[in-house]
Design a protein around this motif. Structure first.
Motif, PDB file in Angstrom:
ATOM      1  N   ASP A 135       0.824  -1.204   0.000  1.00  0.00           N
ATOM      2  CA  ASP A 135       0.000   0.000   0.000  1.00  0.00           C
ATOM      3  C   ASP A 135       0.862   1.259   0.000  1.00  0.00           C
ATOM      4  O   ASP A 135       0.614   2.219   0.742  1.00  0.00           O
ATOM      5  CB  ASP A 135      -0.940   0.002   1.212  1.00  0.00           C
ATOM      6  CG  ASP A 135      -2.056   1.050   1.056  1.00  0.00           C
ATOM      7  OD1 ASP A 135      -2.385   1.392  -0.097  1.00  0.00           O
ATOM      8  OD2 ASP A 135      -2.557   1.531   2.082  1.00  0.00           O
ATOM      9  N   SER A 136       1.889   1.232  -0.846  1.00  0.00           N
ATOM     10  CA  SER A 136       2.828   2.350  -0.882  1.00  0.00           C
ATOM     11  C   SER A 136       3.434   2.468  -2.271  1.00  0.00           C
ATOM     12  O   SER A 136       3.424   1.517  -3.058  1.00  0.00           O
ATOM     13  CB  SER A 136       3.938   2.137   0.148  1.00  0.00           C
ATOM     14  OG  SER A 136       4.984   3.077  -0.032  1.00  0.00           O
ATOM     15  N   GLN A 172       1.961  -1.798 -20.464  1.00  0.00           N
ATOM     16  CA  GLN A 172       1.954  -0.842 -19.373  1.00  0.00           C
ATOM     17  C   GLN A 172       1.788  -1.538 -18.026  1.00  0.00           C
ATOM     18  O   GLN A 172       1.511  -2.725 -17.968  1.00  0.00           O
ATOM     19  CB  GLN A 172       0.800   0.154 -19.564  1.00  0.00           C
ATOM     20  CG  GLN A 172      -0.572  -0.511 -19.589  1.00  0.00           C
ATOM     21  CD  GLN A 172      -1.675   0.403 -20.056  1.00  0.00           C
ATOM     22  OE1 GLN A 172      -1.437   1.512 -20.498  1.00  0.00           O
ATOM     23  NE2 GLN A 172      -2.915  -0.066 -19.958  1.00  0.00           N
ATOM     24  N   ARG A 173       1.969  -0.776 -16.977  1.00  0.00           N
ATOM     25  CA  ARG A 173       1.724  -1.280 -15.637  1.00  0.00           C
ATOM     26  C   ARG A 173       0.586  -0.500 -15.006  1.00  0.00           C
ATOM     27  O   ARG A 173       0.290   0.632 -15.410  1.00  0.00           O
ATOM     28  CB  ARG A 173       2.979  -1.184 -14.779  1.00  0.00           C
ATOM     29  CG  ARG A 173       3.427   0.219 -14.438  1.00  0.00           C
ATOM     30  CD  ARG A 173       4.596   0.233 -13.489  1.00  0.00           C
ATOM     31  NE  ARG A 173       4.393   1.178 -12.397  1.00  0.00           N
ATOM     32  CZ  ARG A 173       5.159   1.259 -11.319  1.00  0.00           C
ATOM     33  NH1 ARG A 173       6.198   0.446 -11.201  1.00  0.00           N
ATOM     34  NH2 ARG A 173       4.909   2.110 -10.363  1.00  0.00           N
ATOM     35  N   ALA A 174      -0.044  -1.104 -14.014  1.00  0.00           N
ATOM     36  CA  ALA A 174      -1.156  -0.461 -13.321  1.00  0.00           C
ATOM     37  C   ALA A 174      -0.724  -0.070 -11.914  1.00  0.00           C
ATOM     38  O   ALA A 174      -0.001  -0.816 -11.246  1.00  0.00           O
ATOM     39  CB  ALA A 174      -2.353  -1.407 -13.257  1.00  0.00           C
ATOM     40  N   GLU A 175      -1.152   1.096 -11.483  1.00  0.00           N
ATOM     41  CA  GLU A 175      -0.778   1.585 -10.157  1.00  0.00           C
ATOM     42  C   GLU A 175      -1.750   1.055  -9.107  1.00  0.00           C
ATOM     43  O   GLU A 175      -2.531   1.788  -8.504  1.00  0.00           O
ATOM     44  CB  GLU A 175      -0.728   3.108 -10.163  1.00  0.00           C
ATOM     45  CG  GLU A 175       0.263   3.688 -11.164  1.00  0.00           C
ATOM     46  CD  GLU A 175       1.653   3.073 -11.036  1.00  0.00           C
ATOM     47  OE1 GLU A 175       2.136   2.938  -9.899  1.00  0.00           O
ATOM     48  OE2 GLU A 175       2.235   2.711 -12.075  1.00  0.00           O
ATOM     49  N   ILE A 176      -1.710  -0.247  -8.907  1.00  0.00           N
ATOM     50  CA  ILE A 176      -2.542  -0.928  -7.921  1.00  0.00           C
ATOM     51  C   ILE A 176      -1.650  -1.368  -6.770  1.00  0.00           C
ATOM     52  O   ILE A 176      -0.640  -2.043  -6.983  1.00  0.00           O
ATOM     53  CB  ILE A 176      -3.263  -2.133  -8.550  1.00  0.00           C
ATOM     54  CG1 ILE A 176      -4.172  -1.656  -9.686  1.00  0.00           C
ATOM     55  CG2 ILE A 176      -4.062  -2.892  -7.504  1.00  0.00           C
ATOM     56  CD1 ILE A 176      -4.832  -2.776 -10.458  1.00  0.00           C
ATOM     57  N   ARG A 177      -2.011  -1.002  -5.540  1.00  0.00           N
ATOM     58  CA  ARG A 177      -1.137  -1.194  -4.386  1.00  0.00           C
ATOM     59  C   ARG A 177      -1.491  -2.405  -3.532  1.00  0.00           C
ATOM     60  O   ARG A 177      -1.098  -2.470  -2.372  1.00  0.00           O
ATOM     61  CB  ARG A 177      -1.182   0.060  -3.514  1.00  0.00           C
ATOM     62  CG  ARG A 177      -0.724   1.325  -4.208  1.00  0.00           C
ATOM     63  CD  ARG A 177      -0.916   2.502  -3.279  1.00  0.00           C
ATOM     64  NE  ARG A 177      -0.416   3.753  -3.851  1.00  0.00           N
ATOM     65  CZ  ARG A 177      -0.482   4.918  -3.219  1.00  0.00           C
ATOM     66  NH1 ARG A 177      -1.029   4.994  -2.015  1.00  0.00           N
ATOM     67  NH2 ARG A 177      -0.007   6.007  -3.795  1.00  0.00           N
ATOM     68  N   LEU A 178      -2.221  -3.353  -4.066  1.00  0.00           N
ATOM     69  CA  LEU A 178      -2.674  -4.486  -3.268  1.00  0.00           C
ATOM     70  C   LEU A 178      -1.576  -5.519  -3.034  1.00  0.00           C
ATOM     71  O   LEU A 178      -1.752  -6.441  -2.246  1.00  0.00           O
ATOM     72  CB  LEU A 178      -3.863  -5.165  -3.954  1.00  0.00           C
ATOM     73  CG  LEU A 178      -5.109  -4.290  -4.158  1.00  0.00           C
ATOM     74  CD1 LEU A 178      -6.177  -5.065  -4.907  1.00  0.00           C
ATOM     75  CD2 LEU A 178      -5.636  -3.788  -2.821  1.00  0.00           C
TER      76      LEU A 178
END
Length: 225
Positions: A135-136, A172-178
């Motif tokens: 989560d960062s 691309q990459r996804a900005e998901i913090r899980l």
């Protein structure tokens, strides 16, 4: 089967019109020790060797991964950067992706033909996807903590493909913090083989609607979609 511990793959085989597609999602050996990339190469070899598909419902179904027309391989491939941690973090901060890619294990193994011989990967123009604090947006190690293992940033999460008629539209990459990884995604445009029965009948001068299922056409033949 207990061979690779918590590492391995799940593969899906499917038919789209007359084209055979295969999707392989894998989790390869982790670690940044010297020679670890060879273990990952070995994982790829074993997955390719040991994966077989059932042909109970389709006698023409490909039985192995390489026997498909178009193949996509993705997941946590775990290849790392052969650089000192401080240098990696410096280049990441400067967004010098080309300098990092030149030291990327998968890039170099692909170029040398040691693994995924003949496969392709799109241009990487996004930050390394591993390893983040949960989560960062901070990579692990940016704030040193006692007892914490050092993990250099790396592009562990990748998407590769093999076969004709494949055009990558985005990577691309996804900005998901899980997770401690950032997931990657890609969009492709595919050319698949489609039989046009009207042209087939005219070419063979056949007046009936029956088409022999074993007829194979040159891939350069002009068919309407």
């Amino acid at each position: 089967m207990g061979y690779m511990g918590n590492k391995g793959s799940v593969s899906v085989s499917m038919t789209l019109f007359q084209s055979r597609l295969c999707f392989v999602c894998s989790h390869l050996t982790s670690g940044h020790k010297v020679g670890a990339e060879q273990k990952r190469n070995s994982d790829v070899y074993e997955i390719t060797r040991r994966t077989h598909f059932s042909s109970a419902l389709d006698t023409e179904q490909p039985l192995t991964i390489p026997s498909h027309d178009q193949i996509f391989w993705f997941g946590d491939l775990n290849y790392r950067l052969n650089m000192l941690d401080a240098e990696v973090r410096k280049l990441v901060a400067l967004k010098r992706w080309d300098d990092l890619i030149n030291n990327d294990q998968l890039h170099n193994e692909l170029s040398s033909g040691h693994v995924f011989d003949g496969w392709k990967e799109g241009v990487i123009n996004f930050p390394p996807t591993y390893k983040y604090e949960m989560d960062s947006d901070r990579y692990v190690g940016e704030i040193p903590r006692e007892g914490e293992k050092k993990r250099s940033p790396a592009w562990c999460d990748r998407i590769l493909w093999s076969g004709k008629g494949i055009k990558q539209l985005c990577y691309q990459r996804a900005e998901i913090r899980l997770s401690d990884h950032r997931p990657v995604s890609s969009t492709f445009l595919l050319e698949v083989e489609v039989f046009n029965h009207r042209k087939l009948k005219r070419a063979l001068n056949v007046s009936t609607a029956a088409v022999h299922p074993d007829i194979i056409f040159d891939e350069n033949e002009d068919f309407e979609l």
